[in-house]
Design a protein around this motif. Structure first.
Motif, PDB file in Angstrom:
ATOM      1  N   UNK A 122       0.802  -1.222   0.000  1.00  0.00           N
ATOM      2  CA  UNK A 122       0.000   0.000   0.000  1.00  0.00           C
ATOM      3  C   UNK A 122       0.833   1.270   0.000  1.00  0.00           C
ATOM      4  N   UNK A 123       2.079   1.180   0.459  1.00  0.00           N
ATOM      5  CA  UNK A 123       2.885   2.382   0.625  1.00  0.00           C
ATOM      6  C   UNK A 123       2.653   3.086   1.941  1.00  0.00           C
ATOM      7  N   UNK A 124       1.813   2.509   2.801  1.00  0.00           N
ATOM      8  CA  UNK A 124       1.604   3.069   4.137  1.00  0.00           C
ATOM      9  C   UNK A 124       2.775   2.677   5.025  1.00  0.00           C
ATOM     10  N   UNK A 125       3.290   3.623   5.772  1.00  0.00           N
ATOM     11  CA  UNK A 125       4.521   3.405   6.516  1.00  0.00           C
ATOM     12  C   UNK A 125       4.286   2.497   7.720  1.00  0.00           C
ATOM     13  N   UNK A 126       5.136   1.504   7.851  1.00  0.00           N
ATOM     14  CA  UNK A 126       4.940   0.471   8.861  1.00  0.00           C
ATOM     15  C   UNK A 126       4.868   1.037  10.279  1.00  0.00           C
ATOM     16  N   UNK A 127       5.687   2.041  10.574  1.00  0.00           N
ATOM     17  CA  UNK A 127       5.718   2.543  11.945  1.00  0.00           C
ATOM     18  C   UNK A 127       4.522   3.445  12.260  1.00  0.00           C
ATOM     19  N   UNK A 128       3.632   3.681  11.284  1.00  0.00           N
ATOM     20  CA  UNK A 128       2.438   4.482  11.518  1.00  0.00           C
ATOM     21  C   UNK A 128       1.197   3.609  11.697  1.00  0.00           C
ATOM     22  N   UNK A 129       1.395   2.296  11.880  1.00  0.00           N
ATOM     23  CA  UNK A 129       0.288   1.396  12.180  1.00  0.00           C
ATOM     24  C   UNK A 129       0.133   1.255  13.688  1.00  0.00           C
ATOM     25  N   UNK A 130      -1.115   1.249  14.136  1.00  0.00           N
ATOM     26  CA  UNK A 130      -1.401   0.993  15.544  1.00  0.00           C
ATOM     27  C   UNK A 130      -1.782  -0.460  15.754  1.00  0.00           C
ATOM     28  N   UNK A 131      -2.597  -0.707  16.763  1.00  0.00           N
ATOM     29  CA  UNK A 131      -3.023  -2.064  17.100  1.00  0.00           C
ATOM     30  C   UNK A 131      -3.836  -2.664  15.961  1.00  0.00           C
ATOM     31  N   UNK A 132      -3.515  -3.886  15.559  1.00  0.00           N
ATOM     32  CA  UNK A 132      -4.282  -4.596  14.544  1.00  0.00           C
ATOM     33  C   UNK A 132      -5.493  -5.267  15.194  1.00  0.00           C
ATOM     34  N   UNK A 133      -6.509  -5.531  14.381  1.00  0.00           N
ATOM     35  CA  UNK A 133      -7.714  -6.210  14.865  1.00  0.00           C
ATOM     36  C   UNK A 133      -8.104  -7.310  13.889  1.00  0.00           C
ATOM     37  N   UNK A 134      -8.911  -8.238  14.369  1.00  0.00           N
ATOM     38  CA  UNK A 134      -9.520  -9.251  13.510  1.00  0.00           C
ATOM     39  C   UNK A 134     -11.017  -9.029  13.501  1.00  0.00           C
ATOM     40  N   UNK A 135     -11.588  -8.941  12.305  1.00  0.00           N
ATOM     41  CA  UNK A 135     -13.032  -8.758  12.159  1.00  0.00           C
ATOM     42  C   UNK A 135     -13.682 -10.123  11.966  1.00  0.00           C
ATOM     43  N   UNK A 136     -14.479 -10.580  12.939  1.00  0.00           N
ATOM     44  CA  UNK A 136     -15.084 -11.910  12.834  1.00  0.00           C
ATOM     45  C   UNK A 136     -16.398 -11.878  12.050  1.00  0.00           C
ATOM     46  N   UNK A 137     -16.767 -13.026  11.519  1.00  0.00           N
ATOM     47  CA  UNK A 137     -18.112 -13.151  10.988  1.00  0.00           C
ATOM     48  C   UNK A 137     -19.110 -12.900  12.121  1.00  0.00           C
ATOM     49  N   UNK A 138     -20.212 -12.229  11.836  1.00  0.00           N
ATOM     50  CA  UNK A 138     -21.172 -11.940  12.911  1.00  0.00           C
ATOM     51  C   UNK A 138     -21.607 -13.176  13.689  1.00  0.00           C
ATOM     52  N   UNK A 139     -21.818 -14.301  12.989  1.00  0.00           N
ATOM     53  CA  UNK A 139     -22.277 -15.497  13.698  1.00  0.00           C
ATOM     54  C   UNK A 139     -21.226 -16.027  14.665  1.00  0.00           C
ATOM     55  N   UNK A 140     -19.957 -15.661  14.429  1.00  0.00           N
ATOM     56  CA  UNK A 140     -18.880 -16.179  15.269  1.00  0.00           C
ATOM     57  C   UNK A 140     -18.851 -15.537  16.647  1.00  0.00           C
ATOM     58  N   UNK A 141     -19.438 -14.358  16.776  1.00  0.00           N
ATOM     59  CA  UNK A 141     -19.439 -13.716  18.100  1.00  0.00           C
ATOM     60  C   UNK A 141     -20.858 -13.500  18.619  1.00  0.00           C
TER      61      UNK A 141
END
Length: 265
Positions: A122-141
């Motif tokens: 993407x060209x987005x700078x690695x050190x400008x990323x914060x906490x990553x998340x996982x988006x679950x399928x709605x039925x999974x949660x």
């Protein structure tokens, strides 16, 4: 000896040379593909390319009952493999600590990760990323929308001007009605964008599809617009950008066809 080997992102050739040699030298090779997979290769491809037999373990056989892996590592040289890197996002630290507790030597041979690929493509700078998340399928949660924890993490990153890498749910061996050994489901970027557009319809999103393959796709637009597009075969990821450095903005226009009008807002 128990050697953790990251297989990289796409196919049987994505593993590093060091990882390839360790695979071929191992007495037994175990792998899991319930957290991620090589979309350009299957187990037969891995076995044929590297001259090995691969014993695939399910979640139960890795996280709750790993004794077969550990016993083999006590008796000889064992390789344990995953797509990507075995210790980044697909984290098997618990298995490594269990081995160490039993006096088994361990080592890690890293593979290319989705995290680094997202920044690179993407060209987005690695050190400008914060906490990553996982988006679950709605039925999974047990809900029908985006979990509050995902929303909170994205908002916290945005408040700090940081990008959020959103990993998209994979369901292997379990489905909406419970355990199902034949079930495989991979959340698409369009589906994820549609879920997130309920709260951030006009916000910028960046799709990465098939990172590591010969034909990766990178596309940036409003989340509402991404929800109406298709991006081909899995695996997909999504990035919610924070504040953009001018070089990052130029990269999204040049590499991901981001509408300049969106970036100007």
């Amino acid at each position: 000896m128990l050697t953790f080997i990251g297989l990289g992102l796409y196919d049987e050739q994505s593993v590093t040379v060091e990882g390839r040699e360790a695979l071929r030298a191992a007495d037994r090779v175990f792998a899991e593909f319930y957290t991620s997979r090589l979309v350009g290769a299957d187990v037969d491809d891995l076995e044929a390319a590297h001259g090995i037999d691969v014993e695939v373990r399910d979640r139960e056989g890795v996280e709750r009952d790993p004794d077969a892996i550990l016993a083999a590592a006590e008796a000889g040289d064992v390789a344990f493999c995953t797509a990507g890197d075995t210790m980044i996002s697909t984290t098997h630290t618990d298995l490594r600590m269990r081995a160490e507790d039993r006096g088994i030597d361990t080592r890690v041979i890293h593979g290319v990760t989705a995290q680094s690929a997202a920044s690179s493509l993407t060209g987005l700078q690695n050190y400008r990323f914060g906490k990553a998340v996982t988006l679950p399928f709605p039925y999974a949660h047990g809900g029908d929308d985006v979990p509050g924890s995902v929303i909170e993490a994205i908002e916290a990153n945005r408040e700090r001007g940081l990008h959020t890498l959103v990993y998209l749910d994979i369901k292997v061996g379990t489905g909406p009605t419970g355990p199902d050994p034949d079930h495989e489901e991979y959340m698409t970027a369009a589906y994820a964008a549609d879920l997130l557009a309920d709260g951030w319809a006009d916000e910028l999103g960046v799709v990465i599809a098939r990172a590591g393959s010969p034909d990766p796709v990178v596309a940036a637009d409003r989340l509402s617009a991404l929800a109406d597009r298709t991006f081909g075969d899995p695996l997909h990821m999504l990035v919610i950008p924070g504040d953009l450095h001018h070089v990052e903005a130029e990269a999204l226009v040049g590499l991901a066809d981001a509408p300049e009008t969106v970036l100007e807002e």
